[in-house]
Scaffold this active site. Structure first.
Site, short mmCIF file in Angstrom:
data_model
loop_
_atom_site.label_atom_id
_atom_site.label_comp_id
_atom_site.label_asym_id
_atom_site.label_seq_id
_atom_site.Cartn_x
_atom_site.Cartn_y
_atom_site.Cartn_z
N THR A 44 0.82 -1.14 0.19
CA THR A 44 0.08 -0.02 0.05
C THR A 44 0.92 1.43 0.00
O THR A 44 0.59 2.19 -0.73
CB THR A 44 -0.93 -0.09 1.31
OG1 THR A 44 -1.61 -1.50 1.34
CG2 THR A 44 -1.94 1.15 1.28
N THR A 45 1.80 1.36 0.85
CA THR A 45 3.02 2.45 0.98
C THR A 45 3.63 2.65 -0.29
O THR A 45 4.00 3.75 -0.64
CB THR A 45 3.88 2.39 2.05
OG1 THR A 45 3.18 1.92 3.19
CG2 THR A 45 4.54 3.57 2.34
N TYR A 107 -12.97 -3.14 -1.28
CA TYR A 107 -14.04 -2.52 -2.13
C TYR A 107 -15.21 -3.60 -2.49
O TYR A 107 -16.34 -3.68 -2.01
CB TYR A 107 -13.79 -2.25 -3.56
CG TYR A 107 -14.92 -1.42 -4.00
CD1 TYR A 107 -15.43 -0.01 -3.67
CD2 TYR A 107 -15.67 -1.96 -5.17
CE1 TYR A 107 -16.38 0.33 -4.42
CE2 TYR A 107 -16.85 -1.35 -5.69
CZ TYR A 107 -17.33 -0.22 -5.19
OH TYR A 107 -18.41 0.48 -5.99
N TYR A 133 -2.74 -9.96 4.93
CA TYR A 133 -2.53 -8.56 5.16
C TYR A 133 -3.82 -7.95 5.42
O TYR A 133 -4.88 -8.13 4.93
CB TYR A 133 -1.92 -7.76 4.33
CG TYR A 133 -1.71 -6.21 4.34
CD1 TYR A 133 -2.01 -5.78 5.48
CD2 TYR A 133 -1.36 -5.32 3.30
CE1 TYR A 133 -1.69 -4.28 5.98
CE2 TYR A 133 -1.50 -4.03 3.42
CZ TYR A 133 -1.63 -3.40 4.70
OH TYR A 133 -1.41 -2.20 4.90
N ARG A 138 -8.26 0.67 5.50
CA ARG A 138 -8.07 0.91 3.75
C ARG A 138 -8.77 0.12 3.03
O ARG A 138 -9.26 0.57 2.11
CB ARG A 138 -6.47 0.51 3.48
CG ARG A 138 -5.37 1.53 4.49
CD ARG A 138 -5.26 2.82 3.97
NE ARG A 138 -4.93 3.09 2.72
CZ ARG A 138 -4.03 3.96 2.27
NH1 ARG A 138 -3.34 4.62 3.19
NH2 ARG A 138 -3.70 4.23 1.00
N LYS A 161 0.19 -9.70 8.49
CA LYS A 161 0.48 -8.40 8.83
C LYS A 161 -0.85 -7.81 9.37
O LYS A 161 -1.98 -7.76 8.64
CB LYS A 161 0.90 -7.25 7.76
CG LYS A 161 0.96 -6.03 8.05
CD LYS A 161 1.45 -5.19 6.81
CE LYS A 161 1.31 -3.81 6.98
NZ LYS A 161 1.62 -2.97 5.85
N ILE A 203 5.88 -4.27 10.15
CA ILE A 203 6.10 -3.93 8.78
C ILE A 203 5.42 -2.32 8.77
O ILE A 203 4.51 -1.88 9.12
CB ILE A 203 5.14 -4.55 8.03
CG1 ILE A 203 5.38 -6.11 7.78
CG2 ILE A 203 5.11 -4.06 6.51
CD1 ILE A 203 4.58 -7.03 6.99
#
Length: 291
Positions: A44-45, A107, A133, A138, A161, A203
């Site tokens: 994501t980052t 989504y 994850y 998010r 994560k 992380i």
């Protein structure tokens, strides 16, 4: 097993949004020099949501080649389409990544039984360690501890994560699966408590700008030095807050540009950090002698 600080690596870009390969090479060396324990590109980052498949795979390849075995590389391989996630996970294997981190499908919000089928399908299709994850803030979907437990006996699923920031939740996950998979924090402000509870590392977004500090903090937590690590986290708290004053990775990219590590390029629909936050982020960085 990987332990310690795993950087959720940003993807450097020029002002027009094109990828900055030279800066990416420099970031890999920066993290190896300053003690980061593993590198995670195109999560994501790393703005995976706005990279093309070709760019996504090219970043994984570049990082794997540049790391050259000096650190483990965990590639972001998540997607809200199971077929796409399998494709990315397969590419990560072929490109030499040590594992793939796959976010819960965003989504479309599958039910828990859909999450189980999704991750089982990826694990069955690709012979590469799969890290789950969970970041409901998010994605809009929360993978419950019982669902993680249902996946813990799948051979290829070796880690999770857990990025809710809820330490009671993290303790429950560790209690349920800690003997079968590694549990990592995905929330910098609370990561020390998760590690003290039996987690294996963090992380980290903050590690992009403070790799040595985050490595040292993780080591204190792994050694069970609760008082020392809590005092260190109190010192780091303003930096953590600065890194999330706007949507990630907007502030961390601004901070890295301020440090001279790369240009402040980012892709729409994200934009450069609002100037009103600059004094807060700068103050936190100066307090830790990052600038």
């Amino acid at each position: 097993m990987i332990t310690g600080s795993i950087v959720a690596l940003v993807t450097p870009m020029h002002s027009d949004g094109s990828l900055d390969w030279e800066a990416l090479d420099g970031l890999v060396e920066f993290h190896i020099k300053h003690g980061t324990d593993a590198i995670l590109p195109v999560g994501t980052t790393g703005e995976s949501a706005t990279l093309s498949t070709e760019e996504h795979c090219a970043v994984i390849k570049r990082v794997v080649d540049k790391v050259a075995g000096r650190r483990p590389v965990i590639a972001g391989t998540g997607a809200n389409s199971t077929a796409e996630a399998i494709e990315l996970h397969q590419e990560a294997k072929q490109l030499g990544a040590d594992a793939g981190l796959s976010v819960t499908p965003y989504y479309n919000k599958p039910p828990q039984r859909g999450l189980i089928k999704h991750f089982e399908a990826i694990a069955a299709a690709v012979d590469l360690p799969l890290w789950l994850y969970n970041v409901p803030g998010r994605t809009g979907v929360d993978m419950l501890p019982e669902t993680v437990a249902a996946l813990a006996d799948v051979e290829q699923i070796t880690a999770i994560k857990e990025a809710t920031g809820d330490i009671d939740r993290a303790r429950k996950v560790i209690e349920l699966v800690g003997d079968r998979m590694a549990v990592y924090s995905g929330d910098d402000p609370t990561c020390h408590e998760l590690i003290l509870a039996g987690g294996k590392g963090n992380i980290s977004v903050t590690a992009n700008v403070a790799p040595k500090l985050m490595h040292d903090m993780c080591m204190l937590a792994l050694d069970g030095k609760a008082d020392e690590v809590r005092a260190m986290q109190e010192t780091l708290a303003p930096l953590h807050a600065g890194m999330f004053c706007e949507s990630n990775p907007v502030p961390v990219k601004w901070a890295m540009a301020r440090m001279g590590l790369m240009k402040n390029g980012i892709r729409l629909p994200l934009v450069e950090m609002d100037v009103r936050y600059a004094p807060k982020v700068e103050l936190a960085m100066k307090g830790l002698e990052l600038i």
